[in-house]
Design an enzyme around this catalytic site. Structure first.
Site, PDB file in Angstrom:
ATOM      1  N   TYR A 131       0.829  -1.211   0.000  1.00 57.28           N
ATOM      2  CA  TYR A 131       0.000   0.000   0.000  1.00 57.28           C
ATOM      3  C   TYR A 131       0.861   1.257   0.000  1.00 57.28           C
ATOM      4  O   TYR A 131       0.677   2.155  -0.838  1.00 57.28           O
ATOM      5  CB  TYR A 131      -0.919  -0.024   1.221  1.00 57.28           C
ATOM      6  CG  TYR A 131      -1.793   1.197   1.385  1.00 57.28           C
ATOM      7  CD1 TYR A 131      -3.038   1.275   0.775  1.00 57.28           C
ATOM      8  CD2 TYR A 131      -1.382   2.279   2.167  1.00 57.28           C
ATOM      9  CE1 TYR A 131      -3.846   2.390   0.925  1.00 57.28           C
ATOM     10  CE2 TYR A 131      -2.179   3.400   2.322  1.00 57.28           C
ATOM     11  CZ  TYR A 131      -3.407   3.458   1.701  1.00 57.28           C
ATOM     12  OH  TYR A 131      -4.199   4.572   1.851  1.00 57.28           O
ATOM     13  N   LYS A 135       1.613   4.174  -3.032  1.00 57.13           N
ATOM     14  CA  LYS A 135       1.421   5.600  -2.763  1.00 57.13           C
ATOM     15  C   LYS A 135       2.704   6.377  -3.030  1.00 57.13           C
ATOM     16  O   LYS A 135       2.676   7.493  -3.584  1.00 57.13           O
ATOM     17  CB  LYS A 135       0.983   5.802  -1.309  1.00 57.13           C
ATOM     18  CG  LYS A 135      -0.386   5.234  -0.969  1.00 57.13           C
ATOM     19  CD  LYS A 135      -1.510   5.960  -1.677  1.00 57.13           C
ATOM     20  CE  LYS A 135      -2.875   5.515  -1.198  1.00 57.13           C
ATOM     21  NZ  LYS A 135      -3.978   6.197  -1.897  1.00 57.13           N
ATOM     22  N   LEU A 159      -7.989   7.906   9.077  1.00 58.34           N
ATOM     23  CA  LEU A 159      -9.117   8.835   9.101  1.00 58.34           C
ATOM     24  C   LEU A 159     -10.125   8.441  10.177  1.00 58.34           C
ATOM     25  O   LEU A 159     -10.478   7.270  10.314  1.00 58.34           O
ATOM     26  CB  LEU A 159      -9.825   8.854   7.746  1.00 58.34           C
ATOM     27  CG  LEU A 159      -9.040   9.457   6.574  1.00 58.34           C
ATOM     28  CD1 LEU A 159      -9.840   9.290   5.285  1.00 58.34           C
ATOM     29  CD2 LEU A 159      -8.731  10.925   6.813  1.00 58.34           C
ATOM     30  N   ARG A 167     -14.721  -1.942   8.148  1.00 60.54           N
ATOM     31  CA  ARG A 167     -13.299  -2.246   8.096  1.00 60.54           C
ATOM     32  C   ARG A 167     -12.839  -2.575   9.506  1.00 60.54           C
ATOM     33  O   ARG A 167     -12.397  -1.698  10.254  1.00 60.54           O
ATOM     34  CB  ARG A 167     -12.502  -1.058   7.551  1.00 60.54           C
ATOM     35  CG  ARG A 167     -12.894  -0.629   6.142  1.00 60.54           C
ATOM     36  CD  ARG A 167     -12.017   0.515   5.658  1.00 60.54           C
ATOM     37  NE  ARG A 167     -12.386   0.982   4.343  1.00 60.54           N
ATOM     38  CZ  ARG A 167     -11.745   1.965   3.689  1.00 60.54           C
ATOM     39  NH1 ARG A 167     -10.725   2.574   4.282  1.00 60.54           N
ATOM     40  NH2 ARG A 167     -12.142   2.334   2.478  1.00 60.54           N
TER      41      ARG A 167
END
Length: 209
Positions: A131, A135, A159, A167
């Site tokens: 991941y 990015k 967040l 999740r």
């Protein structure tokens, strides 16, 4: 007379995307906000008293066909998914790298004043974490793109917001970080969860007016 700006938002239905569009609707500097979406927007999620939002349902696999819509002052890209939602590394990269990269190319082609997108805290092209590596590779690809004016990435931590999809791993991490929040100071402060509205505000602040 104060100049009025036009913006395009790609990824306006996620946590940050919704917060961003709502902030742009309240920002007197903007006269129009074009939202490229996969499905019609839910009006209940947006407060648009001045009717600035222009939503357009598109095929993201054919983003190039919508190049003309990128002829605006500011381009905001909030696209992003998870490995679980994407179903495979290839599908994840398709969204988080390829789609965003194409948006940057279209912004350059249409000479938008600035391009701002969401990356991630810890983004690193050399990371062993898939991941974070994607990015980081995206940051390198966009920030070295010639003739792309004023490109900038925000790197938010986890967040703190209510998502439609469940999740469990993220929910657990968020709970732990909230407990540890008061002692996360100095170098650790950047790992504190942030609200989507904070990220949206940061994105607007990175644009060139």
């Amino acid at each position: 007379m104060q100049k009025k700006y036009q913006a395009i938002v790609i990824g306006s239905t996620g946590l940050v995307g919704k917060a961003l569009v709502n902030q742009l609707c309240q920002d007197e500097r903007y006269e129009s906000i074009t939202c490229l979406v996969r499905a019609p927007l839910a009006n209940v999620d947006y407060h648009d008293p001045m009717q600035k939002i222009k939503a357009l349902v598109i095929d993201f696999d054919a983003l190039q066909d919508y190049q003309g819509y990128f002829s605006v002052d500011h381009v905001y890209c909030c696209l992003g998914t998870t490995l679980k939602s994407a179903g495979s590394k290839r599908a994840f990269r398709r969204v988080d790298f390829e789609f965003v990269h194409v948006c940057a190319q279209l912004a350059r082609a249409q000479r938008a004043k600035s391009f701002v997108w969401i990356s991630s805290l810890g983004a690193d092209a050399k990371s062993k974490n898939f991941y974070l590596r994607v990015k980081g590779e995206l940051e390198n690809a966009i920030l070295t793109m010639p003739q792309l004016s004023n490109a900038a990435a925000v790197r938010p931590p986890l967040l703190d917001g209510v998502r439609k999809e469940h999740r469990p791993g993220e929910a657990f991490a968020l709970k732990v970080l909230k407990i540890l929040g008061p002692i996360m100071k100095g170098p650790l402060e950047k790992y504190r969860p942030v609200r989507p509205a904070q990220v949206a505000h940061q994105m607007i602040g990175l644009q060139v007016f």
